[in-house]
Structure formats: C-alpha cells, structure tokens
Scaffold this active site. Sequence first.
Site, PDB file in Angstrom:
ATOM      1  N   THR A  25       2.305  -2.503   2.596  1.00  0.00           N
ATOM      2  CA  THR A  25       2.348  -3.909   2.408  1.00  0.00           C
ATOM      3  C   THR A  25       3.538  -4.784   2.233  1.00  0.00           C
ATOM      4  O   THR A  25       4.372  -4.270   1.432  1.00  0.00           O
ATOM      5  CB  THR A  25       1.243  -3.932   1.036  1.00  0.00           C
ATOM      6  OG1 THR A  25       0.020  -3.461   1.189  1.00  0.00           O
ATOM      7  CG2 THR A  25       1.278  -5.485   0.091  1.00  0.00           C
ATOM      8  N   GLN A  97      -5.379  -1.311   8.589  1.00  0.00           N
ATOM      9  CA  GLN A  97      -6.151  -0.498   7.225  1.00  0.00           C
ATOM     10  C   GLN A  97      -6.856  -1.698   6.506  1.00  0.00           C
ATOM     11  O   GLN A  97      -6.120  -2.706   6.044  1.00  0.00           O
ATOM     12  CB  GLN A  97      -4.685   0.013   6.286  1.00  0.00           C
ATOM     13  CG  GLN A  97      -5.390   0.605   5.348  1.00  0.00           C
ATOM     14  CD  GLN A  97      -4.528   1.069   4.136  1.00  0.00           C
ATOM     15  OE1 GLN A  97      -3.528   0.411   3.615  1.00  0.00           O
ATOM     16  NE2 GLN A  97      -4.386   2.223   3.860  1.00  0.00           N
ATOM     17  N   HIS A 174      -9.092   2.247   3.458  1.00  0.00           N
ATOM     18  CA  HIS A 174      -8.239   2.654   2.366  1.00  0.00           C
ATOM     19  C   HIS A 174      -8.800   3.237   1.252  1.00  0.00           C
ATOM     20  O   HIS A 174      -9.276   2.395   0.220  1.00  0.00           O
ATOM     21  CB  HIS A 174      -7.516   1.434   2.146  1.00  0.00           C
ATOM     22  CG  HIS A 174      -6.282   1.739   1.019  1.00  0.00           C
ATOM     23  ND1 HIS A 174      -5.708   2.866   0.672  1.00  0.00           N
ATOM     24  CD2 HIS A 174      -5.144   0.875   0.570  1.00  0.00           C
ATOM     25  CE1 HIS A 174      -4.605   2.898  -0.055  1.00  0.00           C
ATOM     26  NE2 HIS A 174      -4.127   1.666  -0.008  1.00  0.00           N
ATOM     27  N   ASN A 177      -5.077   5.469  -3.489  1.00  0.00           N
ATOM     28  CA  ASN A 177      -3.879   4.666  -4.297  1.00  0.00           C
ATOM     29  C   ASN A 177      -4.815   3.655  -5.145  1.00  0.00           C
ATOM     30  O   ASN A 177      -3.969   2.498  -5.410  1.00  0.00           O
ATOM     31  CB  ASN A 177      -3.015   3.670  -3.470  1.00  0.00           C
ATOM     32  CG  ASN A 177      -2.405   4.710  -2.403  1.00  0.00           C
ATOM     33  OD1 ASN A 177      -2.338   5.959  -2.652  1.00  0.00           O
ATOM     34  ND2 ASN A 177      -1.531   3.939  -1.488  1.00  0.00           N
ATOM     35  N   TYR A 179      -7.360   1.728  -5.127  1.00  0.00           N
ATOM     36  CA  TYR A 179      -8.126   0.508  -4.726  1.00  0.00           C
ATOM     37  C   TYR A 179      -9.576   0.537  -4.591  1.00  0.00           C
ATOM     38  O   TYR A 179     -10.098   1.784  -5.169  1.00  0.00           O
ATOM     39  CB  TYR A 179      -7.579  -0.045  -3.430  1.00  0.00           C
ATOM     40  CG  TYR A 179      -6.186  -0.481  -3.403  1.00  0.00           C
ATOM     41  CD1 TYR A 179      -5.748  -1.573  -4.390  1.00  0.00           C
ATOM     42  CD2 TYR A 179      -5.129   0.464  -3.041  1.00  0.00           C
ATOM     43  CE1 TYR A 179      -4.185  -1.781  -4.551  1.00  0.00           C
ATOM     44  CE2 TYR A 179      -3.759   0.154  -3.251  1.00  0.00           C
ATOM     45  CZ  TYR A 179      -3.321  -0.796  -4.084  1.00  0.00           C
ATOM     46  OH  TYR A 179      -2.213  -1.124  -4.237  1.00  0.00           O
ATOM     47  N   ARG A 226      -7.956   7.018   4.694  1.00  0.00           N
ATOM     48  CA  ARG A 226      -6.879   7.641   3.734  1.00  0.00           C
ATOM     49  C   ARG A 226      -7.506   7.800   2.406  1.00  0.00           C
ATOM     50  O   ARG A 226      -8.253   7.138   1.695  1.00  0.00           O
ATOM     51  CB  ARG A 226      -5.850   6.348   3.676  1.00  0.00           C
ATOM     52  CG  ARG A 226      -4.558   6.948   3.128  1.00  0.00           C
ATOM     53  CD  ARG A 226      -3.279   5.883   3.247  1.00  0.00           C
ATOM     54  NE  ARG A 226      -2.103   6.622   3.687  1.00  0.00           N
ATOM     55  CZ  ARG A 226      -0.965   6.176   3.266  1.00  0.00           C
ATOM     56  NH1 ARG A 226      -0.872   5.304   2.308  1.00  0.00           N
ATOM     57  NH2 ARG A 226       0.292   7.007   3.319  1.00  0.00           N
ATOM     58  N   ASN A 234      -1.754   3.217  -9.818  1.00  0.00           N
ATOM     59  CA  ASN A 234      -2.796   2.226 -10.016  1.00  0.00           C
ATOM     60  C   ASN A 234      -3.692   2.706 -11.359  1.00  0.00           C
ATOM     61  O   ASN A 234      -5.005   2.523 -11.019  1.00  0.00           O
ATOM     62  CB  ASN A 234      -3.580   1.420  -9.047  1.00  0.00           C
ATOM     63  CG  ASN A 234      -2.722   0.423  -8.146  1.00  0.00           C
ATOM     64  OD1 ASN A 234      -2.034  -0.479  -9.047  1.00  0.00           O
ATOM     65  ND2 ASN A 234      -2.772   0.335  -6.922  1.00  0.00           N
ATOM     66  N   GLY A 316       6.482   6.021   5.879  1.00  0.00           N
ATOM     67  CA  GLY A 316       6.698   4.437   5.159  1.00  0.00           C
ATOM     68  C   GLY A 316       7.963   3.983   5.132  1.00  0.00           C
ATOM     69  O   GLY A 316       8.388   3.377   5.953  1.00  0.00           O
ATOM     70  N   ARG A 317       8.629   4.332   4.050  1.00  0.00           N
ATOM     71  CA  ARG A 317       9.911   3.547   3.869  1.00  0.00           C
ATOM     72  C   ARG A 317      11.124   3.793   4.915  1.00  0.00           C
ATOM     73  O   ARG A 317      11.535   2.584   5.088  1.00  0.00           O
ATOM     74  CB  ARG A 317      10.367   4.303   2.430  1.00  0.00           C
ATOM     75  CG  ARG A 317       9.664   3.689   1.175  1.00  0.00           C
ATOM     76  CD  ARG A 317       9.627   4.584  -0.075  1.00  0.00           C
ATOM     77  NE  ARG A 317       9.454   5.639   0.157  1.00  0.00           N
ATOM     78  CZ  ARG A 317       9.624   6.892  -0.708  1.00  0.00           C
ATOM     79  NH1 ARG A 317      10.214   6.567  -1.938  1.00  0.00           N
ATOM     80  NH2 ARG A 317       9.303   8.017  -0.543  1.00  0.00           N
TER      81      ARG A 317
HETATM   82  C1  LIG Z   1       6.605  -1.244   0.274  1.00  0.00           C
HETATM   83  C2  LIG Z   1       5.365  -0.506   0.205  1.00  0.00           C
HETATM   84  C3  LIG Z   1       4.191  -0.932   0.605  1.00  0.00           C
HETATM   85  C4  LIG Z   1       3.025  -0.027   0.778  1.00  0.00           C
HETATM   86  N1  LIG Z   1       1.856  -0.544   1.091  1.00  0.00           N
HETATM   87  C5  LIG Z   1       0.871   0.398   1.262  1.00  0.00           C
HETATM   88  C6  LIG Z   1      -0.406  -0.261   1.548  1.00  0.00           C
HETATM   89  O1  LIG Z   1      -0.580  -1.248   1.979  1.00  0.00           O
HETATM   90  N2  LIG Z   1      -1.365   0.657   1.896  1.00  0.00           N
HETATM   91  C7  LIG Z   1      -1.361   2.091   1.793  1.00  0.00           C
HETATM   92  O2  LIG Z   1      -2.150   2.828   1.932  1.00  0.00           O
HETATM   93  N3  LIG Z   1      -0.109   2.706   1.253  1.00  0.00           N
HETATM   94  C8  LIG Z   1       0.951   1.774   1.275  1.00  0.00           C
HETATM   95  N4  LIG Z   1       2.301   2.114   0.674  1.00  0.00           N
HETATM   96  C9  LIG Z   1       2.335   3.679   0.600  1.00  0.00           C
HETATM   97  C10 LIG Z   1       2.891   4.357   2.055  1.00  0.00           C
HETATM   98  O3  LIG Z   1       2.038   4.309   3.018  1.00  0.00           O
HETATM   99  C11 LIG Z   1       3.368   5.695   1.911  1.00  0.00           C
HETATM  100  O4  LIG Z   1       2.395   6.480   1.581  1.00  0.00           O
HETATM  101  C12 LIG Z   1       4.621   5.927   1.046  1.00  0.00           C
HETATM  102  O5  LIG Z   1       5.549   4.954   1.223  1.00  0.00           O
HETATM  103  C13 LIG Z   1       5.078   7.384   1.179  1.00  0.00           C
HETATM  104  O6  LIG Z   1       5.517   7.993   2.198  1.00  0.00           O
HETATM  105  P1  LIG Z   1       7.275   7.631   2.592  1.00  0.00           P
HETATM  106  O7  LIG Z   1       7.718   8.754   1.448  1.00  0.00           O
HETATM  107  O8  LIG Z   1       7.263   8.111   4.088  1.00  0.00           O
HETATM  108  O9  LIG Z   1       7.673   6.188   2.139  1.00  0.00           O
HETATM  109  C14 LIG Z   1       3.060   1.315   0.431  1.00  0.00           C
HETATM  110  C15 LIG Z   1       4.663   1.867   0.035  1.00  0.00           C
HETATM  111  C16 LIG Z   1       5.599   1.013   0.174  1.00  0.00           C
HETATM  112  C17 LIG Z   1       6.845   1.662  -0.156  1.00  0.00           C
END
Ligand SMILES: Cc1cc2nc3c(=O)[nH]c(=O)nc-3n(C[C@H](O)[C@H](O)[C@H](O)COP(=O)(O)O)c2cc1C
Length: 359
Positions: A25, A97, A174, A177, A179, A226, A234, A316-317
């Site tokens: 997001t 998603q 989704h 997390n 939702y 997912r 949350n 992700g990050r």
């Molecule tokens: C800025 C940000 C936004 C995220 N938005 C979503 C999202 O919209 N949907 C979702 O399922 N997970 C979301 N996540 C979780 C990531 O998809 C991912 O599971 C999480 O960052 C851990 O993976 P990483 O260690 O590779 O960053 C978000 C994480 C971050 C940091």
Amino acid sequence: MSLLFSKTTLGPLTLQNRLVMAPLTRNRAIGNVPNELMAQYYAQRASAGLIITEGTSPSPNGLGYPRIPGIFSNAQIAGWKLVTESVHPLGAKMFMQLMHCGRIAHPLNLPPGARVLGPSAVAAAGEMFTDAEGLKPNAVPEAMTEVDIKTAIAEFAQAAKNAVAAGFDGIELHGANGYLLEQFVRPTSNRRTDRYGGAIENRARFVLEVTEAVIGAIGKDKVGIRLSPFGVFNDMPIYPAMEADYAYLARELNAFGPVYVHLVDHSPMGAPPVPETMKATFRSVFKRTLIYSGGHNVALAESNLAAGKCDLVAVGRLFLANPDLVARWKSGAAVNAPDMSTFYTPGPKGYTDYPVLAE
Ligand SMILES: Cc1cc2nc3c(=O)[nH]c(=O)nc-3n(C[C@H](O)[C@H](O)[C@H](O)COP(=O)(O)O)c2cc1C
C-alpha cells in the site's frame, strides 16, 4: 544454479523468475483512482516475475485508508489499464490484490454514502490516519447483515472481472493482516451467532464463498489468496485453535483450487513467528503454487526454494526501495534502504525516485 532467477510457471502463465513483488500500500491514488505516477512506479519494478499490486478495494465500503485505489468504477479500470499496459511489455505478470478493509477504517476516508462494515460491531484497537483530521481511532463497524454479505461477495466477483478487463493476469484475495476476510475468520473480531460465526466451518464461510464467487467470475487459474496464520497485525490476537483453523482453511481452499496461496510471516517485522508445522501443513495440503513472504534476502529466498518449502518468494520493503532488485541481487550489488517516512505520503518522493544501478 539459481532457482530464484530461473523461469517457472504459475498455472498457465510463464514467469521470468520466481521473485514476486509483494503487495505494498503506497497511498498515491488521489481520489482512489490509479494514475501515471503509479504506472511509472510499477513499470520500474517489472523485472519481477510477478507483481502483486497494493491492496485495492472492490467496493466504496472497503476504502478504509486515504488515497488507496479501487477497482469498482470505470475511471479506476481505465487508470489500472495504464498500469498493466506499462508493466506487461517489460516482462512481469501482474495480479491485483483485492483488499476490503472492513473495520480497519475511518468514515473520513470513505466516499459519501459508504459504510464501515465488519462481521460484528467490534472496533479494532488502534488508530487510522485520515487526511482531514490526522490520526483517529478505528471506527466501530456495522455488523454486516446477510444482505450486506451477499452484496460484498458480488462486489468481489465484479471487482475480479474489472481487474481482468483492466489487463491483469489475475487477482489475489487479501485474506491476511486483519482486513475484512480475516475479520470473519478470527473469533475475536467475529462474534456472530449465525452461519457466518461460531465454529471454524462458519467463520471460514465468508472467505470461502468469496473465493468460490471470484473463481466463478474469472476462473481458478486467475485467483490467488493471501493468508496470515499467526499474524497479529490490526488487533488480531493469537488464540488456541489457530493452527487447526488454518489447517481447515488449507484443506477447503485446496478443494476450490485457486492458483496460489501466499503465506505471510511477519516475524522479521517483530510479529510472532509462524510455526514451521503450520507452513508444512499448507505445503502438504495445498497442491498448487505456494508463495512465502516476509524477511527474505537472496540467500533465504534461494534456500527456501531449494528446500522445496515454497515455489515463489515475495519481497516487500526491498522491492519498494530497489526498483532494480533483480539486477542487484543477481550481481551481488548493495541495496538501497527503504525510507519509512515516505511509505504512505503522496507524490513521487520515496516512490519513483529510488536510484537504480548504472547500466
Ligand atoms: C509500506 C508497506 C505497505 C504494505 N501494504 C500491504 C498491502 O497492501 N497488502 C498486503 O497484503 N501486505 C502489505 N504489506 C506487507 C508486505 O506485503 C510484506 O508482507 C511485508 O513487507 C514483509 O515482507 P518484507 O520483509 O519482504 O518487506 C505492506 C508492507 C509495507 C512495508
């Protein structure tokens, strides 16, 4: 030989590698409509095998956060077309998603007439950012009626069709997390006494009916989901039957046969770890593609793939901060660090301006 950088398949699709950009997001969709800036951001990251978009709402009711995109209006479909048309020629496949925020919401973030909904009228602890008034406590949702549930299921199915019309290769539900889908699964947020609450067969009914509806709308090869067993994000506390409940979900989902299950393990972000037995249950029960996500660097990605624990790895990050993550990981180059202060702010700063390696 690298498994991570070798081609594979996802149902009928060929992926150029096994690295997935995780859903992120980013709150750049002004007016909840995707735009050129977002198309540029995703195109920069198109060397992934698969890109999963940021959480995108199937309904005005699902827009809990400010500036997140939707997929329920013609303008949104047109906006997302810009994105898929920018990404596909560069190689990545793309799933959208579908995220209905449910009770993780504040009315100030919703368009006129939209409602904050949940399985029960129980607010999540915590606060929601609003552009108008800053941080506010999460709203107390309206407990969904059977009509609300039917409407939401139909919205998911229509959103899936809209995503395909916008050029996506598929959608990811989704179910993680905290939702709406997970709010139904977990007994702390779902206090219903009808056929959508109580035993896991009832708490799982909504997510399974949504799965069935989207598969009916676009086909099982275009649907992934997912899940975050043992996730606490949350206000979703751990409870004793967690592992048994998710084992039930694994079995039921396998019977529907979506193309993938995407497991979240946020222990690298400080969350409780997902027990290896839980992950192993999904691996043995669910027969199609399994995606792992959470805390992967190149070594962990390669070792999880080599051990056969999963088929694809989502990041992700590091993808957020490194548009050319594939090139950097292939060459062993250093990676940019993500800047948390610009994760959710509008505009290009911290979004499309992360540096790439010189050619
Ligand atoms: C800025 C940000 C936004 C995220 N938005 C979503 C999202 O919209 N949907 C979702 O399922 N997970 C979301 N996540 C979780 C990531 O998809 C991912 O599971 C999480 O960052 C851990 O993976 P990483 O260690 O590779 O960053 C978000 C994480 C971050 C940091």
